[in-house]
Scaffold this motif. Structure first.
Motif, short mmCIF file in Angstrom:
data_model
loop_
_atom_site.label_atom_id
_atom_site.label_comp_id
_atom_site.label_asym_id
_atom_site.label_seq_id
_atom_site.Cartn_x
_atom_site.Cartn_y
_atom_site.Cartn_z
N GLY A 1 0.79 -1.23 0.00
CA GLY A 1 0.00 0.00 0.00
C GLY A 1 0.82 1.27 0.00
N VAL A 2 2.06 1.22 0.52
CA VAL A 2 2.86 2.45 0.60
C VAL A 2 3.34 2.91 -0.77
CG1 VAL A 2 3.64 1.92 2.94
CG2 VAL A 2 5.04 1.22 0.99
N TYR A 3 3.20 2.09 -1.78
CA TYR A 3 3.74 2.45 -3.09
C TYR A 3 2.96 3.58 -3.77
CZ TYR A 3 6.40 -1.93 -2.73
OH TYR A 3 7.25 -2.93 -2.33
N TRP A 4 1.85 3.98 -3.18
CA TRP A 4 1.08 5.08 -3.78
C TRP A 4 1.91 6.37 -3.85
CZ3 TRP A 4 0.11 9.66 -1.18
CH2 TRP A 4 0.29 9.65 0.21
N THR A 5 2.84 6.55 -2.94
CA THR A 5 3.64 7.78 -2.95
C THR A 5 4.60 7.81 -4.14
OG1 THR A 5 5.32 6.79 -1.51
CG2 THR A 5 3.52 7.98 -0.44
N LEU A 6 4.96 6.64 -4.66
CA LEU A 6 5.90 6.60 -5.78
C LEU A 6 5.27 7.19 -7.04
CD1 LEU A 6 7.47 3.08 -5.19
CD2 LEU A 6 8.27 5.30 -4.39
N TRP A 7 3.97 7.03 -7.20
CA TRP A 7 3.27 7.65 -8.33
C TRP A 7 3.32 9.17 -8.21
CZ3 TRP A 7 2.12 8.16 -12.97
CH2 TRP A 7 0.97 8.79 -13.44
N ILE A 8 3.23 9.68 -6.99
CA ILE A 8 3.35 11.12 -6.78
C ILE A 8 4.77 11.58 -7.13
CG2 ILE A 8 3.32 12.95 -5.03
CD1 ILE A 8 1.10 11.42 -3.63
N GLU A 9 5.78 10.83 -6.68
CA GLU A 9 7.16 11.18 -7.01
C GLU A 9 7.38 11.18 -8.52
OE1 GLU A 9 9.90 11.95 -5.30
OE2 GLU A 9 9.26 11.70 -3.22
N LEU A 10 6.86 10.19 -9.20
CA LEU A 10 7.03 10.13 -10.66
C LEU A 10 6.43 11.35 -11.34
CD1 LEU A 10 6.34 6.38 -11.59
CD2 LEU A 10 8.52 7.60 -11.67
N ARG A 11 5.27 11.78 -10.88
CA ARG A 11 4.64 12.96 -11.48
C ARG A 11 5.48 14.22 -11.23
NH1 ARG A 11 -1.29 12.91 -9.27
NH2 ARG A 11 -0.44 11.46 -7.73
N PHE A 12 6.07 14.31 -10.04
CA PHE A 12 6.97 15.44 -9.77
C PHE A 12 8.17 15.40 -10.71
CE2 PHE A 12 10.83 16.57 -7.18
CZ PHE A 12 10.79 17.93 -7.48
N TYR A 13 8.75 14.23 -10.90
CA TYR A 13 9.91 14.12 -11.79
C TYR A 13 9.55 14.53 -13.21
CZ TYR A 13 11.92 11.28 -8.02
OH TYR A 13 12.39 10.83 -6.82
#
Length: 391
Positions: free
Chosen positions: A163-175
């Motif tokens: 479940g914690v992987y949701w933040t990685l999608w946010i990081e990808l969008r920032f990148y």
């Protein structure tokens, strides 16, 4: 221990109107960022292990009942994610300044994917085959596992392996957003303009009702990344009223969005969370990162923090599903809650080191060689204002 280097007068810190191309002097490693990463990761661990009440099967009853004192602190541990985002904004600028777009792309792939792939494999084995978690999660299909390997499972509508992987999608969008200015070439003016434009778009997005704008401009999370970027400008070029204004406005924006963000976390802890407490934690995160950017924490040079920084990402990737499985196993074997927490933390830290040493490091080196293999001529770095050296 060296003395803290005070910031220079404002007139020395303001970038000159002309951008003169220079990368400036090589700066010492910011060990404090490694320590802050670990604090953020352990905060999130505390939230999932002691703050979450919606999975009573983990402890056999609500975590709040098992450890009421720890729960009072752990219930706010999710705010470590916001500290991660502040650090991410700072570090992206720091690691990519003066590099080509190809270097930018390579650095992100090499940094994110190797440990993530290892986390997917380990977590899937636990979710699919460990009896201690079968009651909480359905086994993942092969298609779902393969989709997770892309790190795009959330926009593709597939459940995350953890479940914690949701933040990685946010990081990808920032990148991806930051790639726009990285392709043009990072200069003080362009990055500052990026901060201002993104802030405006993030502020107006909620009023538009547009799901597309919400996905792209991320109004709940944007102020943390923007503040982190502005703090790196302070670190590189010196403090000035404009950059302090960006940081202050970002915090004001962030505290407003906490009223929206907190809803999902109150659902997980099953009780109301205090806005003043959240505002203080958020403000403290901003202040400590501002202190980093102004050189006030340069005296922190403990070598062991590099190990802490290396373990942070694997700890974050592995702690939730594996941690819950270990807690259930320990509870079933009669281990008391506090010793069990210590045992689980030691196990996760050890596993994180193994993943870093035997998966992340060799895979990162291999990926870098593969991505560098087709490298063309590197683009010359764009011009920058003069860089002020720090002691």
């Amino acid at each position: 221990m060296s003395t803290v280097t005070p910031p220079p007068p404002l007139r020395e810190a303001v970038p000159t109107p002309q951008d003169r191309g220079t990368r400036g002097p090589r700066r010492p490693r910011l060990y404090v960022l490694d320590g802050l990463r670990l604090i953020a990761a352990l905060s999130v661990v505390a939230f999932h292990w002691t703050g979450v009440n919606i999975h009573p099967e983990v402890w056999g009853q609500r975590a709040q009942t098992v450890m009421p004192t720890l729960h009072r602190f752990g219930a706010y541990g999710w705010m470590g994610v916001q500290l991660f985002f502040l650090i991410s904004g700072f570090v992206i600028c720091m690691s990519c300044w003066g590099r080509s777009p190809r270097d930018y792309f390579t650095s992100r792939v090499v940094r994110l994917y190797p440990a993530y792939w290892a986390g997917i494999i380990i977590t899937t084995l636990v979710v699919n085959f460990a009896a201690t978690v079968r009651a909480a999660r359905h086994p993942m299909s092969l298609s779902d596992v393969l989709t997770n390997l892309t790190m795009l499972e959330r926009p593709l509508g597939v459940t995350e392996a953890d479940g914690v992987y949701w933040t990685l999608w946010i990081e990808l969008r920032f990148y991806l957003l930051f790639a726009v200015v990285a392709v043009m070439g990072l200069t003080y003016r362009r990055v500052l303009a990026f901060c201002g434009i993104w802030t405006i778009l993030a502020v107006i997005t909620p009023g538009t009702g547009s799901k597309l704008m919400d996905t792209v401009f991320m109004p709940q999370d944007a102020p943390y990344f923007i503040a982190g970027v502005a703090m790196y400008l302070i670190y590189r070029f010196g403090v000035n009223p404009m950059l302090l204004g960006v940081v202050a406005f970002s915090w004001l924006f962030a505290q407003n969005r906490l009223h929206i963000t907190v809803g999902s976390y109150e659902y997980e802890v099953h009780h109301t969370l205090s806005w003043p407490v959240m505002a203080v934690i958020s403000g403290a995160s901003f202040l400590v990162m501002l202190a980093v950017s102004m050189g006030a924490l340069n005296w922190i040079r403990w070598k062991w923090l590099t190990v802490a920084g290396a373990l942070t990402y694997p700890v974050y990737l592995l702690h939730q599903e594996l941690g819950w499985a270990m807690i259930r196993w320990g509870r079933d074997h009669g281990i008391a809650p506090y010793p069990l927490l210590a045992m689980c933390l030691a196990a996760i830290l050890s596993l994180a080191w193994l993943v870093h040493r035997y998966a992340e490091r060799p895979l990162s080196a291999l990926l870098k060689r593969l991505l560098d293999g087709a490298r063309g001529p590197a683009a010359a770095p764009k011009s920058d204002p003069p860089v002020r050296a720090r002691g």
